[in-house]
Scaffold this motif. Structure first.
Motif, PDB file in Angstrom:
ATOM      1  N   ARG A 103      -5.653   2.167   7.981  1.00  0.00           N
ATOM      2  CA  ARG A 103      -4.946   1.391   6.956  1.00  0.00           C
ATOM      3  C   ARG A 103      -5.943   0.809   5.952  1.00  0.00           C
ATOM      4  O   ARG A 103      -6.970   0.266   6.317  1.00  0.00           O
ATOM      5  CB  ARG A 103      -4.149   0.255   7.607  1.00  0.00           C
ATOM      6  CG  ARG A 103      -3.309  -0.549   6.604  1.00  0.00           C
ATOM      7  CD  ARG A 103      -2.526  -1.638   7.315  1.00  0.00           C
ATOM      8  NE  ARG A 103      -1.597  -1.069   8.269  1.00  0.00           N
ATOM      9  CZ  ARG A 103      -0.378  -0.613   7.962  1.00  0.00           C
ATOM     10  NH1 ARG A 103       0.032  -0.658   6.698  1.00  0.00           N
ATOM     11  NH2 ARG A 103       0.400  -0.114   8.886  1.00  0.00           N
ATOM     12  N   ARG A 104      -5.589   0.941   4.677  1.00  0.00           N
ATOM     13  CA  ARG A 104      -6.420   0.404   3.611  1.00  0.00           C
ATOM     14  C   ARG A 104      -5.546   0.209   2.385  1.00  0.00           C
ATOM     15  O   ARG A 104      -4.409   0.688   2.347  1.00  0.00           O
ATOM     16  CB  ARG A 104      -7.590   1.331   3.295  1.00  0.00           C
ATOM     17  CG  ARG A 104      -7.181   2.749   2.900  1.00  0.00           C
ATOM     18  CD  ARG A 104      -8.285   3.743   3.252  1.00  0.00           C
ATOM     19  NE  ARG A 104      -8.039   5.065   2.716  1.00  0.00           N
ATOM     20  CZ  ARG A 104      -7.285   5.983   3.307  1.00  0.00           C
ATOM     21  NH1 ARG A 104      -6.670   5.696   4.449  1.00  0.00           N
ATOM     22  NH2 ARG A 104      -7.129   7.182   2.774  1.00  0.00           N
ATOM     23  N   SER A 105      -6.079  -0.447   1.384  1.00  0.00           N
ATOM     24  CA  SER A 105      -5.324  -0.721   0.169  1.00  0.00           C
ATOM     25  C   SER A 105      -5.772   0.195  -0.955  1.00  0.00           C
ATOM     26  O   SER A 105      -6.958   0.528  -1.079  1.00  0.00           O
ATOM     27  CB  SER A 105      -5.495  -2.181  -0.260  1.00  0.00           C
ATOM     28  OG  SER A 105      -4.944  -3.049   0.703  1.00  0.00           O
ATOM     29  N   ALA A 106      -4.817   0.596  -1.782  1.00  0.00           N
ATOM     30  CA  ALA A 106      -5.092   1.421  -2.960  1.00  0.00           C
ATOM     31  C   ALA A 106      -4.573   0.685  -4.187  1.00  0.00           C
ATOM     32  O   ALA A 106      -3.457   0.176  -4.192  1.00  0.00           O
ATOM     33  CB  ALA A 106      -4.415   2.782  -2.832  1.00  0.00           C
ATOM     34  N   ARG A 107      -5.382   0.618  -5.221  1.00  0.00           N
ATOM     35  CA  ARG A 107      -5.026  -0.129  -6.430  1.00  0.00           C
ATOM     36  C   ARG A 107      -4.308   0.761  -7.433  1.00  0.00           C
ATOM     37  O   ARG A 107      -4.737   1.878  -7.714  1.00  0.00           O
ATOM     38  CB  ARG A 107      -6.293  -0.704  -7.076  1.00  0.00           C
ATOM     39  CG  ARG A 107      -6.057  -1.545  -8.320  1.00  0.00           C
ATOM     40  CD  ARG A 107      -7.342  -2.216  -8.762  1.00  0.00           C
ATOM     41  NE  ARG A 107      -8.366  -1.238  -9.086  1.00  0.00           N
ATOM     42  CZ  ARG A 107      -8.560  -0.720 -10.306  1.00  0.00           C
ATOM     43  NH1 ARG A 107      -7.778  -1.101 -11.308  1.00  0.00           N
ATOM     44  NH2 ARG A 107      -9.519   0.155 -10.521  1.00  0.00           N
ATOM     45  N   VAL A 108      -3.198   0.277  -7.974  1.00  0.00           N
ATOM     46  CA  VAL A 108      -2.451   1.017  -8.987  1.00  0.00           C
ATOM     47  C   VAL A 108      -3.199   0.902 -10.318  1.00  0.00           C
ATOM     48  O   VAL A 108      -3.403  -0.188 -10.837  1.00  0.00           O
ATOM     49  CB  VAL A 108      -1.017   0.469  -9.136  1.00  0.00           C
ATOM     50  CG1 VAL A 108      -0.275   1.197 -10.256  1.00  0.00           C
ATOM     51  CG2 VAL A 108      -0.262   0.607  -7.817  1.00  0.00           C
ATOM     52  N   VAL A 109      -3.602   2.049 -10.874  1.00  0.00           N
ATOM     53  CA  VAL A 109      -4.354   2.043 -12.127  1.00  0.00           C
ATOM     54  C   VAL A 109      -3.511   2.528 -13.301  1.00  0.00           C
ATOM     55  O   VAL A 109      -3.890   2.352 -14.459  1.00  0.00           O
ATOM     56  CB  VAL A 109      -5.634   2.888 -12.018  1.00  0.00           C
ATOM     57  CG1 VAL A 109      -6.579   2.288 -10.984  1.00  0.00           C
ATOM     58  CG2 VAL A 109      -5.309   4.336 -11.657  1.00  0.00           C
ATOM     59  N   HIS A 110      -2.365   3.133 -13.013  1.00  0.00           N
ATOM     60  CA  HIS A 110      -1.435   3.538 -14.077  1.00  0.00           C
ATOM     61  C   HIS A 110      -0.049   3.599 -13.478  1.00  0.00           C
ATOM     62  O   HIS A 110       0.148   4.106 -12.375  1.00  0.00           O
ATOM     63  CB  HIS A 110      -1.806   4.907 -14.649  1.00  0.00           C
ATOM     64  CG  HIS A 110      -0.776   5.451 -15.603  1.00  0.00           C
ATOM     65  ND1 HIS A 110      -0.690   5.051 -16.922  1.00  0.00           N
ATOM     66  CD2 HIS A 110       0.249   6.333 -15.413  1.00  0.00           C
ATOM     67  CE1 HIS A 110       0.312   5.674 -17.510  1.00  0.00           C
ATOM     68  NE2 HIS A 110       0.897   6.458 -16.616  1.00  0.00           N
ATOM     69  N   SER A 111       0.934   3.087 -14.212  1.00  0.00           N
ATOM     70  CA  SER A 111       2.305   3.105 -13.727  1.00  0.00           C
ATOM     71  C   SER A 111       3.241   3.442 -14.879  1.00  0.00           C
ATOM     72  O   SER A 111       3.239   2.764 -15.917  1.00  0.00           O
ATOM     73  CB  SER A 111       2.681   1.742 -13.130  1.00  0.00           C
ATOM     74  OG  SER A 111       4.007   1.755 -12.640  1.00  0.00           O
TER      75      SER A 111
END
Length: 283
Positions: free
Chosen positions: A47-55
């Motif tokens: 488990r880890r976090s991923a950052r949203v860079v475009h939406s």
């Protein structure tokens, strides 16, 4: 006058709790998508976090942290309307889940947890440039006249000298093309991506030097998404429309040219430059 029966307070609370549970289950609907083996493997691990860079409506992109010896990467969640880039997971959604840019999403055991879906790769696709008899001199001659419109579009934004240098495998072309031009992925990057992907399979002269120059400069000179697609191209991975052109020849050209505002044109011209003999020309 008819009387109205009111449910006991305890019953009303129970109904509200059940509704909340149902909402939570709906939010976590399981969703399968199509992607390459490399994208599937990028979602594996702890488990880890991923950052949203475009939406956006049809695509959102998350930046994955390094894990298990793999460097950080970019993975896209794509609606059924979006172009299936090699780093993306194509879904059947009409629009992707709304997520604020900069938000953190959880990834673990092959699942990316979106606000309304748990997304996993359910089908493997091949994004590699095919080794096909269609790739060669015959395809180049068939495409030369058909690419006239794409050539004019590319030539209006990019220097002819750089395109000529790229055709001969001269790495000096990279500085004049990388990050230059219009589009979400700059047109110059699209040309480079087409050249890199097709040139890798065709084993064109100068490929290693051009690829190394792109690798060195991409982080500073272009966007994260475009840099990721260029890295995909150096692995020989392309969008389905370019792959289809290389398999089927000129009848598949028009769908490629319709991709994006300029991306399809740039990819087509880059592929042509990789296949053309050094003395050939788009002019």
């Amino acid at each position: 006058m008819d009387s109205v029966m009111l449910a006991p307070a305890a019953d009303r609370v129970a109904v509200q709790v059940a509704d909340q549970v149902a909402d939570q289950v709906a939010v976590q609907e399981r969703l399968g998508g199509a992607a390459t083996v490399r994208v599937r493997d990028a979602l594996a691990g702890p488990r880890r976090s991923a950052r949203v860079v475009h939406s956006g409506r049809d695509a959102l992109y998350v930046e994955l942290p390094a894990v298990a010896g793999r460097g950080p990467g970019l993975v896209g969640v794509l609606s059924r309307h979006a172009t299936h880039v090699p780093c993306g997971i194509r879904t059947l959604l009409d629009r992707v889940d709304e997520v604020d840019q900069g938000a953190l999403l959880s990834i673990s055991d092959g699942v990316l947890r979106l606000p309304r879906h748990d997304l996993a790769v359910a089908r493997i696709v091949d994004a590699s440039v095919p080794r096909s008899s269609a790739i060669g001199a015959a395809l180049v001659e068939q495409l030369r006249d058909r690419l006239e419109g794409a050539r004019r579009l590319v030539g209006a934004e990019l220097p002819d000298r750089a395109l000529d240098a790229l055709r001969t495998g001269d790495p000096s072309a990279v500085r004049s093309l990388l990050g230059r031009g219009s589009g979400l992925t700059p047109l110059g990057d699209d040309v480079l991506a087409g050249w890199l992907a097709v040139g890798r399979t065709a084993r064109v002269a100068g490929w290693t030097a051009v690829a190394e120059q792109v690798r060195r400069l991409a982080q500073r000179r272009t966007t994260l998404l475009s840099g990721t697609l260029l890295a995909d191209a150096t692995r020989g991975e392309v969008i389905p429309e370019l792959r289809r052109l290389l398999l089927d020849g000129p009848p598949a050209l028009e769908p490629l040219l319709r991709v994006g505002h300029t991306s399809g044109c740039g990819l087509a011209v880059g592929a042509f430059l990789a296949l053309a003999e050094p003395e050939g020309s788009l002019r």
